[in-house]
Design a protein around this motif. Sequence first.
Motif, PDB file in Angstrom:
ATOM      1  N   SER A  76      25.508  10.612  -7.933  1.00 46.24           N
ATOM      2  CA  SER A  76      25.218  11.890  -7.290  1.00 46.24           C
ATOM      3  C   SER A  76      24.621  11.638  -5.915  1.00 46.24           C
ATOM      4  N   GLN A  78      22.918  14.201  -4.353  1.00 45.90           N
ATOM      5  CA  GLN A  78      21.902  15.242  -4.182  1.00 45.90           C
ATOM      6  C   GLN A  78      21.003  15.284  -5.412  1.00 45.90           C
ATOM      7  N   ASP A  79      19.812  15.844  -5.223  1.00 41.81           N
ATOM      8  CA  ASP A  79      18.915  15.973  -6.362  1.00 41.81           C
ATOM      9  C   ASP A  79      19.190  17.281  -7.101  1.00 41.81           C
ATOM     10  N   ARG A  80      18.336  17.628  -8.037  1.00 43.93           N
ATOM     11  CA  ARG A  80      18.570  18.809  -8.858  1.00 43.93           C
ATOM     12  C   ARG A  80      18.440  20.105  -8.065  1.00 43.93           C
ATOM     13  N   THR A  81      17.742  20.057  -6.955  1.00 46.29           N
ATOM     14  CA  THR A  81      17.563  21.270  -6.144  1.00 46.29           C
ATOM     15  C   THR A  81      18.638  21.418  -5.071  1.00 46.29           C
ATOM     16  N   GLY A  82      19.530  20.469  -4.968  1.00 43.30           N
ATOM     17  CA  GLY A  82      20.587  20.547  -3.970  1.00 43.30           C
ATOM     18  C   GLY A  82      20.270  19.875  -2.655  1.00 43.30           C
ATOM     19  N   PRO A  84      20.218  16.810  -0.215  1.00 45.65           N
ATOM     20  CA  PRO A  84      20.970  15.550  -0.148  1.00 45.65           C
ATOM     21  C   PRO A  84      20.038  14.341  -0.177  1.00 45.65           C
ATOM     22  N   LEU A 175      20.154  22.166   2.411  1.00 46.76           N
ATOM     23  CA  LEU A 175      20.828  22.000   1.128  1.00 46.76           C
ATOM     24  C   LEU A 175      22.296  21.622   1.317  1.00 46.76           C
ATOM     25  N   VAL A 176      22.849  21.058   0.263  1.00 46.22           N
ATOM     26  CA  VAL A 176      24.260  20.687   0.277  1.00 46.22           C
ATOM     27  C   VAL A 176      25.102  21.949   0.176  1.00 46.22           C
ATOM     28  N   GLN A 177      26.019  22.118   1.138  1.00 47.94           N
ATOM     29  CA  GLN A 177      26.901  23.276   1.151  1.00 47.94           C
ATOM     30  C   GLN A 177      28.230  22.989   0.455  1.00 47.94           C
ATOM     31  N   ASP A 178      28.747  21.791   0.661  1.00 42.00           N
ATOM     32  CA  ASP A 178      30.033  21.424   0.080  1.00 42.00           C
ATOM     33  C   ASP A 178      30.170  19.909   0.151  1.00 42.00           C
ATOM     34  N   GLN A 179      31.140  19.386  -0.544  1.00 43.48           N
ATOM     35  CA  GLN A 179      31.358  17.940  -0.533  1.00 43.48           C
ATOM     36  C   GLN A 179      32.776  17.629  -0.986  1.00 43.48           C
TER      37      GLN A 179
END
Length: 287
Positions: A76, A78-82, A84, A175-179
Amino acid sequence: MSALWALLALGCLWLGSAVDLQPELASMAFVTNNPTLTTVALEKPLCMFDSSAALVGTYEVYLYVLAESASFRNASVQDRTGVPLSLTFRQTEGGRTAPYKAAAFALQPCSDLPSLDAAGDVSRVSEILRAYLVRVGANGTCLSDPNFQGVCNPPLSAATEYRFKYVLVNMSTGLVQDQTLWSDPIRTNWLTRYSAIDTWPGRRSGDMIVITSILGSLPFFLLLGFTGTIFLSFVDTGSPDGGTAHDSQVTQEAVPESLGASEPSYTSVNRGPPLDRAEVYSSKLQD
């Protein structure tokens, strides 16, 4: 037909979602030697994350690297909160224990990309390559520099398989938006042993090539020495006229100035005509 296929591929790229795409090796039109022993050049995710809808705000793209020895299915970014992850090359042992962040760059809108028609301009080649490509493993000093600030992108290991992933991060929220998906495994080149190098022609070794080169140049030096010897022999001998004059002078010095009264009769014996008379006289006596 090729133009039609290009349009179809472009349409699929625009209609496809970012999660269905993978990072790809840079085209041979941009980079001929790829990958190398320690680097891998990838195409940037251009017109990928903003293909379905225009993005509002400031975004950056993070590039993560994972060595093939690690399990990429459970890896992964990212962490659990999103948020990175910001793991480094050193913390993950070069991507062997977890993905590390190797690069971060601003998401460039499709409308702002430089035209590929300008690739013929030498002054703009670097600009175009930076806009379309990212090279993993391009920084060879960040690990040893204690004052280095930023994302460290150290050289990769040779003969090792890596996977890559692009992550879109909203900088306003962090936060992570997309990947994207993880890429297919890409192996760096390996260092060829000296004994395995194909020294064509004849698969000769390095020593044989040196010896062959020396022997091949030897006739030239022999010809040069032979030509020099002939030239020096002409210089030492002198011209043909000079040699004739010298001989005649020696002959004149060897002949006495006065030969005396008996000398003409002595010399006449050695001449051709007196011998002929002697032969005639002897033939008459026999008659």
